[in-house]
Design a protein around this motif. Structure first.
Motif, PDB file in Angstrom:
ATOM      1  N   MET A  89      28.765  79.641  82.520  1.00 28.72           N
ATOM      2  CA  MET A  89      27.759  79.299  81.498  1.00 28.72           C
ATOM      3  C   MET A  89      26.664  80.368  81.454  1.00 28.72           C
ATOM      4  O   MET A  89      26.190  80.743  80.379  1.00 28.72           O
ATOM      5  CB  MET A  89      27.122  77.936  81.809  1.00 28.72           C
ATOM      6  N   HIS A  90      26.271  80.850  82.653  1.00 25.10           N
ATOM      7  CA  HIS A  90      25.259  81.916  82.699  1.00 25.10           C
ATOM      8  C   HIS A  90      25.755  83.168  81.959  1.00 25.10           C
ATOM      9  O   HIS A  90      25.021  83.765  81.180  1.00 25.10           O
ATOM     10  CB  HIS A  90      24.928  82.271  84.153  1.00 25.10           C
ATOM     11  N   HIS A  91      26.996  83.538  82.237  1.00 27.02           N
ATOM     12  CA  HIS A  91      27.544  84.715  81.562  1.00 27.02           C
ATOM     13  C   HIS A  91      27.570  84.519  80.051  1.00 27.02           C
ATOM     14  O   HIS A  91      27.267  85.436  79.288  1.00 27.02           O
ATOM     15  CB  HIS A  91      28.956  85.018  82.087  1.00 27.02           C
ATOM     16  N   ALA A  92      27.937  83.313  79.620  1.00 25.78           N
ATOM     17  CA  ALA A  92      28.015  83.042  78.179  1.00 25.78           C
ATOM     18  C   ALA A  92      26.638  83.169  77.534  1.00 25.78           C
ATOM     19  O   ALA A  92      26.499  83.761  76.457  1.00 25.78           O
ATOM     20  CB  ALA A  92      28.600  81.640  77.944  1.00 25.78           C
ATOM     21  N   VAL A  93      25.611  82.618  78.207  1.00 29.30           N
ATOM     22  CA  VAL A  93      24.255  82.698  77.652  1.00 29.30           C
ATOM     23  C   VAL A  93      23.778  84.149  77.647  1.00 29.30           C
ATOM     24  O   VAL A  93      23.219  84.632  76.663  1.00 29.30           O
ATOM     25  CB  VAL A  93      23.290  81.791  78.448  1.00 29.30           C
ATOM     26  N   LYS A  94      24.029  84.860  78.746  1.00 29.46           N
ATOM     27  CA  LYS A  94      23.671  86.285  78.809  1.00 29.46           C
ATOM     28  C   LYS A  94      24.341  87.061  77.661  1.00 29.46           C
ATOM     29  O   LYS A  94      23.681  87.810  76.938  1.00 29.46           O
ATOM     30  CB  LYS A  94      24.116  86.845  80.169  1.00 29.46           C
ATOM     31  N   ASP A  95      25.645  86.846  77.498  1.00 26.86           N
ATOM     32  CA  ASP A  95      26.373  87.564  76.446  1.00 26.86           C
ATOM     33  C   ASP A  95      25.830  87.236  75.059  1.00 26.86           C
ATOM     34  O   ASP A  95      25.833  88.077  74.162  1.00 26.86           O
ATOM     35  CB  ASP A  95      27.865  87.204  76.486  1.00 26.86           C
ATOM     36  N   SER A  96      25.351  85.993  74.894  1.00 32.54           N
ATOM     37  CA  SER A  96      24.902  85.582  73.560  1.00 32.54           C
ATOM     38  C   SER A  96      23.597  86.270  73.175  1.00 32.54           C
ATOM     39  O   SER A  96      23.359  86.523  71.999  1.00 32.54           O
ATOM     40  CB  SER A  96      24.746  84.057  73.508  1.00 32.54           C
ATOM     41  N   LEU A  97      22.737  86.548  74.151  1.00 34.21           N
ATOM     42  CA  LEU A  97      21.429  87.119  73.831  1.00 34.21           C
ATOM     43  C   LEU A  97      21.326  88.602  74.170  1.00 34.21           C
ATOM     44  O   LEU A  97      20.437  89.293  73.684  1.00 34.21           O
ATOM     45  CB  LEU A  97      20.323  86.322  74.550  1.00 34.21           C
ATOM     46  N   HIS A  99      19.212  80.691  68.337  1.00 37.11           N
ATOM     47  CA  HIS A  99      19.763  79.342  68.519  1.00 37.11           C
ATOM     48  C   HIS A  99      21.272  79.333  68.257  1.00 37.11           C
ATOM     49  O   HIS A  99      22.039  78.752  69.017  1.00 37.11           O
ATOM     50  CB  HIS A  99      19.069  78.361  67.569  1.00 37.11           C
ATOM     51  N   HIS A 100      21.669  79.979  67.151  1.00 39.29           N
ATOM     52  CA  HIS A 100      23.099  80.021  66.835  1.00 39.29           C
ATOM     53  C   HIS A 100      23.878  80.718  67.949  1.00 39.29           C
ATOM     54  O   HIS A 100      24.973  80.290  68.318  1.00 39.29           O
ATOM     55  CB  HIS A 100      23.322  80.725  65.494  1.00 39.29           C
ATOM     56  N   ALA A 101      23.307  81.795  68.468  1.00 41.90           N
ATOM     57  CA  ALA A 101      24.006  82.546  69.523  1.00 41.90           C
ATOM     58  C   ALA A 101      24.190  81.677  70.770  1.00 41.90           C
ATOM     59  O   ALA A 101      25.263  81.659  71.382  1.00 41.90           O
ATOM     60  CB  ALA A 101      23.224  83.817  69.858  1.00 41.90           C
ATOM     61  N   VAL A 102      23.130  80.931  71.136  1.00 40.09           N
ATOM     62  CA  VAL A 102      23.232  80.077  72.320  1.00 40.09           C
ATOM     63  C   VAL A 102      24.227  78.941  72.070  1.00 40.09           C
ATOM     64  O   VAL A 102      25.073  78.626  72.919  1.00 40.09           O
ATOM     65  CB  VAL A 102      21.836  79.519  72.702  1.00 40.09           C
ATOM     66  N   GLY A 107       4.548  79.373  75.548  1.00 42.66           N
ATOM     67  CA  GLY A 107       5.214  80.228  74.584  1.00 42.66           C
ATOM     68  C   GLY A 107       5.120  81.671  75.014  1.00 42.66           C
ATOM     69  O   GLY A 107       4.434  81.997  75.991  1.00 42.66           O
ATOM     70  N   MET A 108       5.818  82.548  74.300  1.00 43.67           N
ATOM     71  CA  MET A 108       5.790  83.961  74.672  1.00 43.67           C
ATOM     72  C   MET A 108       6.280  84.842  73.536  1.00 43.67           C
ATOM     73  O   MET A 108       6.979  84.398  72.633  1.00 43.67           O
ATOM     74  CB  MET A 108       6.669  84.202  75.908  1.00 43.67           C
ATOM     75  N   GLN A 109       5.852  86.076  73.598  1.00 47.28           N
ATOM     76  CA  GLN A 109       6.401  87.110  72.732  1.00 47.28           C
ATOM     77  C   GLN A 109       7.437  87.859  73.560  1.00 47.28           C
ATOM     78  O   GLN A 109       7.153  88.223  74.709  1.00 47.28           O
ATOM     79  CB  GLN A 109       5.279  88.055  72.310  1.00 47.28           C
ATOM     80  N   VAL A 110       8.604  88.058  72.974  1.00 46.91           N
ATOM     81  CA  VAL A 110       9.704  88.690  73.706  1.00 46.91           C
ATOM     82  C   VAL A 110      10.330  89.776  72.842  1.00 46.91           C
ATOM     83  O   VAL A 110      10.489  89.594  71.633  1.00 46.91           O
ATOM     84  CB  VAL A 110      10.788  87.644  74.064  1.00 46.91           C
ATOM     85  N   VAL A 111      10.683  90.894  73.455  1.00 49.69           N
ATOM     86  CA  VAL A 111      11.464  91.915  72.766  1.00 49.69           C
ATOM     87  C   VAL A 111      12.931  91.704  73.136  1.00 49.69           C
ATOM     88  O   VAL A 111      13.292  91.672  74.313  1.00 49.69           O
ATOM     89  CB  VAL A 111      11.000  93.335  73.150  1.00 49.69           C
ATOM     90  N   LEU A 112      13.750  91.515  72.111  1.00 52.30           N
ATOM     91  CA  LEU A 112      15.168  91.210  72.314  1.00 52.30           C
ATOM     92  C   LEU A 112      16.000  92.486  72.424  1.00 52.30           C
ATOM     93  O   LEU A 112      15.497  93.588  72.233  1.00 52.30           O
ATOM     94  CB  LEU A 112      15.669  90.348  71.148  1.00 52.30           C
ATOM     95  N   ALA A 113      17.281  92.291  72.697  1.00 44.74           N
ATOM     96  CA  ALA A 113      18.173  93.425  72.984  1.00 44.74           C
ATOM     97  C   ALA A 113      18.379  94.343  71.783  1.00 44.74           C
ATOM     98  O   ALA A 113      18.764  95.507  71.955  1.00 44.74           O
ATOM     99  CB  ALA A 113      19.517  92.914  73.492  1.00 44.74           C
ATOM    100  N   ASP A 114      18.139  93.864  70.570  1.00 44.17           N
ATOM    101  CA  ASP A 114      18.246  94.745  69.408  1.00 44.17           C
ATOM    102  C   ASP A 114      16.891  95.340  69.030  1.00 44.17           C
ATOM    103  O   ASP A 114      16.752  95.983  67.997  1.00 44.17           O
ATOM    104  CB  ASP A 114      18.849  94.000  68.210  1.00 44.17           C
ATOM    105  N   GLY A 115      15.885  95.109  69.885  1.00 46.68           N
ATOM    106  CA  GLY A 115      14.562  95.652  69.637  1.00 46.68           C
ATOM    107  C   GLY A 115      13.677  94.737  68.789  1.00 46.68           C
ATOM    108  O   GLY A 115      12.491  95.013  68.624  1.00 46.68           O
ATOM    109  N   ASP A 116      14.244  93.660  68.265  1.00 48.95           N
ATOM    110  CA  ASP A 116      13.421  92.732  67.483  1.00 48.95           C
ATOM    111  C   ASP A 116      12.382  92.063  68.380  1.00 48.95           C
ATOM    112  O   ASP A 116      12.651  91.769  69.551  1.00 48.95           O
ATOM    113  CB  ASP A 116      14.289  91.650  66.827  1.00 48.95           C
ATOM    114  N   ILE A 117      11.207  91.835  67.806  1.00 47.19           N
ATOM    115  CA  ILE A 117      10.121  91.172  68.536  1.00 47.19           C
ATOM    116  C   ILE A 117       9.999  89.759  68.002  1.00 47.19           C
ATOM    117  O   ILE A 117       9.826  89.558  66.798  1.00 47.19           O
ATOM    118  CB  ILE A 117       8.791  91.933  68.322  1.00 47.19           C
TER     119      ILE A 117
END
Lengths: 464, 464
Positions: free
Chosen positions: A443-451, B444-447, A171-181
């Motif tokens: 598919m990579h681009h789609a996943v990148k765009d989604s997150l 999950h929804h985004a992916v 598992g991991m703690q991640v900071v997302l693109a909107d700054g959410d942890i």
């Protein structure tokens, strides 16, 4: 704020979020943090380097950068070999090197929770204090971080038996693109809730979020007795046959490494050590089963080496002697670096194709008039051709690049993958594009765009 | 074509794509394929069932369904326990049960390429013919498919030492939402090219694509000698202490299973076998190290069992005797089914929390006046509370549901996960929502949106 484009002004703005002594904008620091060990790939000095110490700080910098359209380049220790941490125009390098805490060592569940900037060897040492073991052992273990290891899905020598970084990240703690942890994954031994977003982050090379903390699985430290078995082979082919015979015998050694003639002679000359007559290729294996079973496997491996043409086959269960026998493997890279800057390849082919791939590499070396040495995690089919190009010789550098590309093309022909354990970064982008193909690339681009819809995190890395 | 909404008309249209004898629309077939083994969860008869035999057929059905806005419910053998393969309104069930080919067994690289509908035990048998072994062993191994195992990230008994399905899937062929057929992952031992989309598909419960073919890693079959160690404990607590002591001793057994009092007595009554006095909880372990090391570990485990209060501790290295000793584990589920329909829970808690969780389950049973038996992969902290509700008794069923929800809530309190190995399906949707939290749920929804923008594949499953 759209006018903030100089390091000075970025530095001033960031200083409101992060203590000023951890915001670096002087030219020397910007240069130092502008690339990892892949200075063959493109890089540009960043606007600023921020040495973060908490996930909240990462979040603050991410929100700041997102608001200004500045890119974030996450970085551990900068020991990557593919350019994954190379900085780009209009970027902030976010260094996690100060986040080195061991937060929890849980012996009942056999896991550790650590900050992303902890050095691999320091995790190993911390785990050992409570009788536990973190197996993944990249050659950079003394200097690379767990967060960087996870971002590139780093491998190592014992991976042939014990698996790679991905196999240990729970598992991991991640900071997302909107700054959410967020917290991804789990601390339990098993789990099947939702998508494996932890696994998706592993190997994503900082393009989907910033890993700030990791929960890694540990194994019991005890119950293993290491024995080394080494032998010199008269040719790459005979060594390749030994590797194939080990697989046929159903033995999974704890290490099975190959050092080729060029490396052997470089080490021999540097250290003043004589090589046996007809020594062309060295195979180094480890067996770690305890007791009689280990003895038996060690003997069996030595027999296989001899049957394939190996000479001067030596075995040892003494740890100092084992270290000595593995010296040629350990010193190969620094021995070569004495000859000039090294462009490190990292391909993985089916085990059976190792001799064919090694032969093809030598053809590329001859064709493009460059020196290519080879060290390999032979038991995994993971080869590291090391292309040597003297400093400042642009003609050799151009030829080295041709050889590099040819090796990747041949690896794909043989059913291989363009990176076994270093990651795509920038250096492997063209090869990765061929390997993945257009549809999987999309598919990579789609996943990148989604997150990461605004392409804030390390854009242009890992896939093209 | 928007007017096609009856099974008859769908059947007629599909018959242009798929031979008519593999397009089922009769009410009996639609009923039979309308749910997996989680008939506690919602289900609705599909419009049609298509028994596909190639990826091209899957692609054709996917394009057909996409054009009409009909949902696709992928299905292996329908042995799931969470409702992941339950059909819904306006859906086609796409059954892969006829895609059972073993395409390649590669002994040098130790992998198999198989079609998704191959039964787990049949893969195991095929691998054994060439001296190789596929470890993941869900209790359904005789009837469940490898594709279904991958879709749910199935576990099993030997996972405590050898890992789950995810750890063995190297690559796969997948049909995407636009009907495109792609190859993900690799066949080499290592690889770090791009995102781990293979790992993302594993455990995604048919919501991102249809897995038609898998490349799975195999281990050498030989080099293991199975020994069983079993003991009866006077209480759940003492058995829990034994499990914790095994972990403390740094032993990773090849199995560590727990069977509680309710299961024990159900088996004992059914089979007419006497139980030892004070038998409350049975622990069953396997050690598979060969030779003297195995003997030593087996003795050590028996000592740990006795020290924790275990009685009638027996050891065996004879395979028939081992099977006999494991009989109570094997017969527990059918013994309980004789008492009425069973609602199977699947939670995973930290190992140290196993006794606390088991005690809490018994409190829930008492509070809601239902019978709850327990079998558990104790070495993993993975518990299967089995809630028994007599057929037709709606009041008991309602109380069983309350107990089910309470168990999930308690598991989360203890730091657990709501599904260890069965998947979320429909039954665990509320628990998964709590476990993942809002922000990770949105990831999950985004992916999902990125890879299946029209929500064609199994919508409403795996996450809410």
């Amino acid at each position: 704020m759209a006018g903030i484009t100089t390091p000075e002004r970025i530095g001033t703005e960031l200083a409101g979020l992060i203590p000023f002594d951890r915001v670096l904008t002087d030219p020397e620091a910007l240069a130092r943090y502008s690339h990892d060990r892949a200075d063959w790939a493109d890089f540009t000095a960043p606007l600023a380097v921020v040495l973060v110490v908490t996930a909240d700080e990462v979040s603050a910098v991410v929100r700041f950068a997102a608001a200004l359209g500045i890119r974030i380049v996450p970085r551990g220790a900068g020991t990557g070999l593919s350019g994954g941490a190379n900085a780009m125009a209009n970027s902030i390098v976010l260094s996690l090197e100060l986040m080195t805490d061991v937060i929890e060592l849980n012996t009942a569940e056999r896991y550790a929770v650590v900050q992303a900037g902890l050095i691999n060897d320091d995790l190993r040492a911390a785990a050992a204090t409570v009788g536990l073991w973190y197996p993944p052992d990249p050659a950079s273990s003394a200097i690379s971080t767990i967060g960087g290891n996870a971002a590139t899905n780093a491998g190592g020598i014992c991976c042939v038996k014990y698996g790679v970084t991905r196999d240990y990240v729970l598992g991991m703690q991640v900071v997302l693109a909107d700054g959410d942890i967020v917290q991804l994954g789990r601390r339990t031994a098993k789990g099947a809730t939702g998508y494996d977003l932890t696994g998706l982050m592993v190997g994503s090379e900082g393009t989907l979020g910033v890993i700030t903390q990791l929960t890694v699985k540990l194994l019991p430290l005890g119950g293993r007795d290491e024995r080394a078995i080494v032998g010199y082979f008269p040719s790459l082919d005979s060594a390749g046959e030994a590797v194939a015979a080990v697989a046929r015998a159903g033995i999974i050694p704890a290490a099975l490494e190959l050092v080729d003639r060029t490396c052997l002679y470089a080490v021999s000359e540097w250290q003043g050590v004589d090589l046996p007559q007809n020594a062309d290729t060295l195979l180094l294996a480890k067996i770690d089963e305890p007791g009689a079973r280990g003895d038996e496997l060690s003997l069996q491996l030595a027999d296989i080496f001899r049957a394939a043409g190996g000479a001067d086959v030596q075995q040892s269960s003494d740890s100092d002697e084992t270290d000595r026998l593995f010296q040629a493997r350990r010193l190969a890279y620094p021995a070569l670096e004495r000859l000039g800057p090294v462009l490190t390849e990292d391909i993985c082919v089916p085990r059976a194709a190792v001799p064919m791939m090694l032969a093809s590499i030598q053809e590329s070396a001859a064709r493009h008039v460059v020196v290519i040495a080879n060290i390999a995690h032979a038991g995994d089919g993971n080869l590291h051709p090391l292309i040597i190009a003297p400093e400042g010789d642009l003609a050799v550098k151009a030829r080295a690049k041709l050889a590099f590309d040819e090796i990747i093309a041949r690896c794909l022909q043989l059913g291989g993958t363009v990176t076994g354990e270093h990651g795509v970064g920038l250096l492997k982008l063209p090869g990765a594009a061929v390997e993945l193909g257009d549809r999987v690339g999309r598919m990579h681009h789609a996943v990148k765009d989604s997150l990461d819809p605004e392409h804030l995190f390390n854009p242009g890395k890992a896939f093209s």
